[in-house]
Write a protein that holds these residues in place. Structure first.
Motif, PDB file in Angstrom:
ATOM      1  N   SER A 123      49.366  34.541  29.435  1.00  0.00           N
ATOM      2  CA  SER A 123      48.500  35.306  30.333  1.00  0.00           C
ATOM      3  C   SER A 123      49.154  36.622  30.731  1.00  0.00           C
ATOM      4  O   SER A 123      48.490  37.671  30.775  1.00  0.00           O
ATOM      5  CB  SER A 123      48.186  34.482  31.582  1.00  0.00           C
ATOM      6  N   ALA A 124      50.458  36.572  31.024  1.00  0.00           N
ATOM      7  CA  ALA A 124      51.177  37.800  31.364  1.00  0.00           C
ATOM      8  C   ALA A 124      51.185  38.765  30.184  1.00  0.00           C
ATOM      9  O   ALA A 124      51.046  39.985  30.354  1.00  0.00           O
ATOM     10  CB  ALA A 124      52.606  37.463  31.792  1.00  0.00           C
ATOM     11  N   ALA A 175      46.833  43.932  39.247  1.00  0.00           N
ATOM     12  CA  ALA A 175      47.862  44.968  39.138  1.00  0.00           C
ATOM     13  C   ALA A 175      47.259  46.367  39.242  1.00  0.00           C
ATOM     14  O   ALA A 175      47.908  47.297  39.745  1.00  0.00           O
ATOM     15  CB  ALA A 175      48.611  44.814  37.815  1.00  0.00           C
ATOM     16  N   ALA A 226      47.887  40.446  29.909  1.00  0.00           N
ATOM     17  CA  ALA A 226      47.763  41.509  30.918  1.00  0.00           C
ATOM     18  C   ALA A 226      48.382  42.816  30.418  1.00  0.00           C
ATOM     19  O   ALA A 226      47.866  43.897  30.707  1.00  0.00           O
ATOM     20  CB  ALA A 226      48.439  41.069  32.223  1.00  0.00           C
ATOM     21  N   LEU A 227      49.459  42.735  29.624  1.00  0.00           N
ATOM     22  CA  LEU A 227      50.038  43.933  29.023  1.00  0.00           C
ATOM     23  C   LEU A 227      49.096  44.529  27.982  1.00  0.00           C
ATOM     24  O   LEU A 227      48.961  45.748  27.876  1.00  0.00           O
ATOM     25  CB  LEU A 227      51.386  43.603  28.376  1.00  0.00           C
ATOM     26  N   GLY A 287      44.997  36.199  32.323  1.00  0.00           N
ATOM     27  CA  GLY A 287      45.506  37.485  31.874  1.00  0.00           C
ATOM     28  C   GLY A 287      44.661  38.635  32.375  1.00  0.00           C
ATOM     29  O   GLY A 287      45.187  39.670  32.814  1.00  0.00           O
ATOM     30  N   VAL A 297      51.027  30.408  30.841  1.00  0.00           N
ATOM     31  CA  VAL A 297      51.360  31.354  31.909  1.00  0.00           C
ATOM     32  C   VAL A 297      51.932  32.637  31.322  1.00  0.00           C
ATOM     33  O   VAL A 297      51.499  33.752  31.653  1.00  0.00           O
ATOM     34  CB  VAL A 297      52.344  30.720  32.908  1.00  0.00           C
ATOM     35  N   TRP A 298      52.926  32.491  30.438  1.00  0.00           N
ATOM     36  CA  TRP A 298      53.508  33.670  29.801  1.00  0.00           C
ATOM     37  C   TRP A 298      52.513  34.347  28.865  1.00  0.00           C
ATOM     38  O   TRP A 298      52.516  35.577  28.717  1.00  0.00           O
ATOM     39  CB  TRP A 298      54.778  33.298  29.047  1.00  0.00           C
ATOM     40  N   ILE A 313      45.292  39.058  36.129  1.00  0.00           N
ATOM     41  CA  ILE A 313      46.576  39.709  36.412  1.00  0.00           C
ATOM     42  C   ILE A 313      46.455  41.215  36.234  1.00  0.00           C
ATOM     43  O   ILE A 313      46.926  42.002  37.073  1.00  0.00           O
ATOM     44  CB  ILE A 313      47.683  39.141  35.505  1.00  0.00           C
ATOM     45  N   GLY A 354      52.454  42.663  23.815  1.00  0.00           N
ATOM     46  CA  GLY A 354      51.587  41.869  24.684  1.00  0.00           C
ATOM     47  C   GLY A 354      50.555  41.073  23.907  1.00  0.00           C
ATOM     48  O   GLY A 354      50.375  39.860  24.142  1.00  0.00           O
TER      49      GLY A 354
END
Length: 367
Positions: free
Chosen positions: A135-136, A174, A139-140, A167, A132-133, A170, A119
């Motif tokens: 940010s994901a 979650a 988030a990990l 991020g 976008v990716w 997200i 991540g």
């Protein structure tokens, strides 16, 4: 597999049984654990649910295999970042990584660091190409707040504000449903905050987690300073957090502007994260893709005196990876146990200092 046992399998089992795994007293009373469940993001309890549903041994083996796969993914990212031949580079890096002390520890201890490393590396690698990716991926990295918080702050200062904010959002979204469930199960938000307070109090008093423990293996600046000097200044952890992140953010931003310092900026960012907050030697895993890329750049620029500073930093950062059992045995026999548990921390802090000096020299020349 003690981390799998204490930080994944039984905390999720407690969550499924209707309890609050963040409460150390509850975990020690109900399950055969030796460590408290640290303040992982609540979404961790759902994300890793598949590994806690089967029998313990089945879940442990499956998680070890997942860790191995993630280490290979990290090697793929490193080969791509360094612009090496993808297949050959991946094979070499993955072999070195899995046989290193840092890589082996992920699997036999059962840590979630490989996912966090993917991540963090993904956030740094994709921040300009695909926010976008990225940010994901961030988030990990937020799975452990001591990774997510400093990384988000450093990305924000380096100019990737959208990635840092998205991020973080997200990860919060979650985690919110799980956190709300834990609040509702207890006696409200006040009791939930009391549990968090007890969790922090317990974690800061253990022999492996306390900043003033001579037996801890922490590699952050305050803990290393105490084990080398025997003295801890007042508010040392807060001062280190603010000071290290401020210096790291300023110099990483300057390196970004030089046009040929992005690899050094990313390694400096990873080192700043590890040195600023409580971390263990295995946490340097987040620096692998940027470190490999920086090593390649240093080799190509080996005739330039200034880049030898960066090369020195890469060699110092290799110490935790090379700290295998026979090395540890030799260090203990020659220098004692205290030196053994301090070696990695001294190397990581020294690598950060050397890279800071490189960044100052390099950005002055660029200016």
């Amino acid at each position: 597999m003690q981390d799998f046992r204490d930080a994944l399998y039984f905390p999720i089992r407690e969550f499924l049984a209707g309890g609050n795994p963040y409460d150390p007293a509850v975990m020690f009373a109900h399950w055969p654990v030796r460590q408290n469940f640290n303040l992982y993001q609540p979404y961790h309890l759902v994300l890793h649910l598949p590994f806690a549903l089967p029998d313990y041994r089945v879940g442990a083996v499956a998680f070890a295999v997942a860790c191995l796969v993630l280490l290979v993914v990290l090697a793929v990212m490193a080969a791509g970042r360094a612009r090496l031949p993808l297949v050959a580079g991946t094979v070499v890096i993955a072999t070195l990584l899995v046989t290193s002390q840092v890589g082996k520890a992920q699997m036999y201890v059962g840590q979630v660091n490989p996912l966090i490393a993917v991540g963090a590396a993904g956030a740094l690698l994709l921040r300009a190409k695909n926010p976008v990716w990225a940010s994901a991926a961030l988030a990990l990295a937020w799975l452990k707040p001591q990774f997510g918080l400093p990384l988000a702050l450093l990305l924000f200062v380096r100019g990737d504000r959208k990635v840092a904010l998205m991020g973080t959002a997200i990860a919060a979204v979650a985690s919110l449903p799980v956190a709300a469930m834990l609040v509702l199960r207890g006696d409200g938000i006040g009791e939930f905050l009391n549990v968090i307070s007890r969790n922090l109090e317990w974690a800061s008093s253990t022999g492996y987690g306390a900043v003033d423990s001579m037996t801890a293996q922490r590699v952050d600046l305050p803990a290393v300073f105490f084990r080398t000097t025997g003295w801890l200044p007042p508010a040392a952890e807060l001062l280190a957090l603010c000071g290290v992140l401020a210096v790291t953010a300023l110099l990483a931003r300057r390196l970004d502007r030089t046009g040929n310092g992005s690899e050094a900026a990313d390694v400096l960012t990873c080192l700043g994260i590890v040195v600023a907050l409580v971390h263990q030697p295995g946490d340097v895993l987040i620096a692998v893709p940027a470190l490999v890329a920086l090593a390649v750049v240093c080799w190509r620029r080996r005739k330039e005196a200034n880049w030898r500073w960066a090369a020195c930093a890469t060699l110092l950062l290799a110490v935790p990876f090379a700290h295998l059992y026979f090395v540890d045995t030799a260090v203990k026999s020659l220098l004692g146990t205290r030196a053994s548990v301090t070696l990695d921390g001294v190397a990581v802090v020294a690598a950060w200092v050397v890279l800071v000096l490189f960044a100052i020299r390099h950005t002055r020349r660029a200016a």
